[in-house]
Design an enzyme around this catalytic site. Structure first.
Site, PDB file in Angstrom:
ATOM      1  N   TYR A 154       0.856  -1.211   0.000  1.00  0.00           N
ATOM      2  CA  TYR A 154       0.000   0.000   0.000  1.00  0.00           C
ATOM      3  C   TYR A 154       0.886   1.252   0.000  1.00  0.00           C
ATOM      4  CZ  TYR A 154      -4.407   2.466   0.510  1.00  0.00           C
ATOM      5  OH  TYR A 154      -5.502   3.270   0.289  1.00  0.00           O
ATOM      6  N   LYS A 161      -3.378   8.620   2.379  1.00  0.00           N
ATOM      7  CA  LYS A 161      -4.653   8.461   3.103  1.00  0.00           C
ATOM      8  C   LYS A 161      -4.556   9.051   4.504  1.00  0.00           C
ATOM      9  CE  LYS A 161      -7.124   6.319  -0.049  1.00  0.00           C
ATOM     10  NZ  LYS A 161      -8.036   7.121  -0.861  1.00  0.00           N
TER      11      LYS A 161
HETATM   12  P1  NAP Z   1     -11.546   3.278  -9.188  1.00  0.00           P
HETATM   13  O1  NAP Z   1     -12.809   2.744  -9.692  1.00  0.00           O
HETATM   14  O2  NAP Z   1     -10.318   3.059  -9.995  1.00  0.00           O
HETATM   15  O3  NAP Z   1     -11.734   4.822  -8.827  1.00  0.00           O
HETATM   16  C1  NAP Z   1     -10.659   5.715  -8.701  1.00  0.00           C
HETATM   17  C2  NAP Z   1     -11.025   6.932  -9.490  1.00  0.00           C
HETATM   18  O4  NAP Z   1     -10.052   7.981  -9.322  1.00  0.00           O
HETATM   19  C3  NAP Z   1     -11.071   6.640 -11.002  1.00  0.00           C
HETATM   20  O5  NAP Z   1     -12.306   7.093 -11.524  1.00  0.00           O
HETATM   21  C4  NAP Z   1      -9.923   7.457 -11.539  1.00  0.00           C
HETATM   22  O6  NAP Z   1     -10.087   7.839 -12.899  1.00  0.00           O
HETATM   23  C5  NAP Z   1      -9.985   8.643 -10.592  1.00  0.00           C
HETATM   24  N1  NAP Z   1      -8.823   9.521 -10.757  1.00  0.00           N
HETATM   25  C6  NAP Z   1      -7.509   9.193 -10.707  1.00  0.00           C
HETATM   26  N2  NAP Z   1      -6.766  10.301 -10.997  1.00  0.00           N
HETATM   27  C7  NAP Z   1      -7.643  11.324 -11.214  1.00  0.00           C
HETATM   28  C8  NAP Z   1      -7.504  12.687 -11.569  1.00  0.00           C
HETATM   29  N3  NAP Z   1      -6.296  13.256 -11.756  1.00  0.00           N
HETATM   30  N4  NAP Z   1      -8.620  13.453 -11.710  1.00  0.00           N
HETATM   31  C9  NAP Z   1      -9.851  12.908 -11.534  1.00  0.00           C
HETATM   32  N5  NAP Z   1     -10.049  11.612 -11.204  1.00  0.00           N
HETATM   33  C10 NAP Z   1      -8.953  10.822 -11.055  1.00  0.00           C
HETATM   34  O7  NAP Z   1     -11.199   2.621  -7.745  1.00  0.00           O
HETATM   35  P2  NAP Z   1     -11.962   2.647  -6.338  1.00  0.00           P
HETATM   36  O8  NAP Z   1     -11.401   1.500  -5.592  1.00  0.00           O
HETATM   37  O9  NAP Z   1     -13.421   2.758  -6.538  1.00  0.00           O
HETATM   38  O10 NAP Z   1     -11.378   3.960  -5.667  1.00  0.00           O
HETATM   39  C11 NAP Z   1     -12.184   5.021  -5.201  1.00  0.00           C
HETATM   40  C12 NAP Z   1     -11.639   5.529  -3.857  1.00  0.00           C
HETATM   41  O11 NAP Z   1     -11.838   4.515  -2.868  1.00  0.00           O
HETATM   42  C13 NAP Z   1     -10.144   5.845  -3.853  1.00  0.00           C
HETATM   43  O12 NAP Z   1      -9.912   6.980  -3.043  1.00  0.00           O
HETATM   44  C14 NAP Z   1      -9.573   4.601  -3.166  1.00  0.00           C
HETATM   45  O13 NAP Z   1      -8.310   4.851  -2.568  1.00  0.00           O
HETATM   46  C15 NAP Z   1     -10.649   4.368  -2.135  1.00  0.00           C
HETATM   47  N6  NAP Z   1     -10.659   3.040  -1.506  1.00  0.00           N
HETATM   48  C16 NAP Z   1     -10.630   1.922  -2.270  1.00  0.00           C
HETATM   49  C17 NAP Z   1     -10.632   0.674  -1.639  1.00  0.00           C
HETATM   50  C18 NAP Z   1     -10.565  -0.589  -2.452  1.00  0.00           C
HETATM   51  O14 NAP Z   1     -10.190  -1.619  -1.880  1.00  0.00           O
HETATM   52  N7  NAP Z   1     -10.924  -0.577  -3.725  1.00  0.00           N
HETATM   53  C19 NAP Z   1     -10.691   0.593  -0.229  1.00  0.00           C
HETATM   54  C20 NAP Z   1     -10.751   1.768   0.510  1.00  0.00           C
HETATM   55  C21 NAP Z   1     -10.730   2.996  -0.130  1.00  0.00           C
HETATM   56  P3  NAP Z   1      -9.086   7.179 -14.025  1.00  0.00           P
HETATM   57  O15 NAP Z   1      -9.031   5.730 -13.752  1.00  0.00           O
HETATM   58  O16 NAP Z   1      -9.720   7.547 -15.313  1.00  0.00           O
HETATM   59  O17 NAP Z   1      -7.767   7.874 -13.806  1.00  0.00           O
END
Ligand code: NAP
Length: 254
Positions: A154, A161
């Site tokens: 991570y 975070k």
């Molecule tokens: P995800 O579907 O890949 O979402 C992440 C989003 O961030 C994507 O839409 C991505 O767009 C966008 N992004 C990245 N750079 C950007 C920029 N410069 N401007 C605007 N948007 C941008 O993955 P997710 O897991 O749902 O993640 C969403 C949130 O949840 C994140 O903060 C992640 O750390 C958090 N989270 C995830 C988990 C997990 O296990 N999945 C657990 C806890 C927290 P592009 O792909 O087009 O760049």
């Protein structure tokens, strides 16, 4: 329906596996008008097709790497809707090599990039959103357990975070005077596109399933429901908090 008559902006939709999509579906089920902001890319058409599943949804492009793009987003929202009632910030990014190598090898540029996109962007969004937020508005971001505990792979995202969670507290203090609340949901691990970048992510899912009190992993729909609660007036006394939606995993010692 706890979000009836509310306009909610969901930032960070990428595909149907995104946590943002789970939150959008929940917000719509709870009566909200849903607006989306997505990172412009070649995936644009697919994203626009997906969000058609949400009645009356409107989508805007926004790259949170620049203040200009964030400012444009809120100017356009002001033009189209006047004001809104809540925002989900569901955005993070780190360079792949910084999630593959040992943390000690993180470059200055990689450290700065991960913190800029995953943490600072929430501060900038709050600042530019302020003029379109209704009284009693609610801002929510998404964080992960790796902010307080070491999880192999991570790495720099854990630092980003931790900064995001501290930003939640400082923003809650700044915006509380205007009755605006700021919180984050610490979601359990979910197989999304972003999560695929983390080394041995499958092992993390297995451990949670075995050790979490509820003996399973969370879904984007469950996390989305917690987001809806925080966006709603039902959570009117909650601000500056990190709320765990992880089937209880974080309470376990070993
Ligand atoms: P995800 O579907 O890949 O979402 C992440 C989003 O961030 C994507 O839409 C991505 O767009 C966008 N992004 C990245 N750079 C950007 C920029 N410069 N401007 C605007 N948007 C941008 O993955 P997710 O897991 O749902 O993640 C969403 C949130 O949840 C994140 O903060 C992640 O750390 C958090 N989270 C995830 C988990 C997990 O296990 N999945 C657990 C806890 C927290 P592009 O792909 O087009 O760049």
């Amino acid at each position: 329906m706890i979000l009836e008559n509310k306009k909610i902006l969901i930032m960070g939709i990428r595909n149907k596996w995104s946590i943002a999509w789970g939150a959008a579906k929940s917000a719509a089920q709870q009566g909200a008008t849903v607006l989306f902001a997505y990172h412009p890319s070649e995936k644009k058409e697919k994203i626009l097709e997906l969000i058609q599943e949400i009645p009356n949804a409107k989508a805007y492009e926004c790259d949170v790497a620049t203040d200009e793009s964030i400012q444009n987003l809120f100017q356009n929202i002001k033009k189209d809707y006047g004001t809104i009632d809540g925002i989900l910030h569901s955005i993070a990014h780190a360079n792949t090599e910084d999630l593959r190598n040992d943390f000690i090898l993180t470059s200055r540029e990689g450290f700065s990039h991960a913190n800029d996109i995953s943490s600072y962007s929430f501060v900038a969004v709050a600042r530019y959103a302020k003029e379109v937020l209704n009284p009693n508005a609610s801002l929510v971001s998404l964080t992960y357990y790796g902010s307080t505990k070491v999880l192999e792979g991570y790495n720099v995202m854990g630092i980003a975070k931790a900064a995001l969670e501290a930003s939640v507290r400082y923003l809650a203090d700044n915006l509380g005077k205007e009755s605006i609340r700021v919180n984050a949901v610490s979601a359990g691990p979910i197989k999304t596109l972003s999560a695929k970048g983390i080394k041995d992510f499958g092992k993390i899912l297995d451990v949670v399933e075995e050790k979490a009190p509820l003996k399973r992993n969370v879904t984007i729909e469950e996390v989305g429901n917690v987001v809806s609660f925080l966006l709603s007036d039902m959570a009117s006394s909650i601000t500056g908090q990190i709320i765990y939606a992880d089937n209880g995993y974080n309470i376990m010692g070993i």
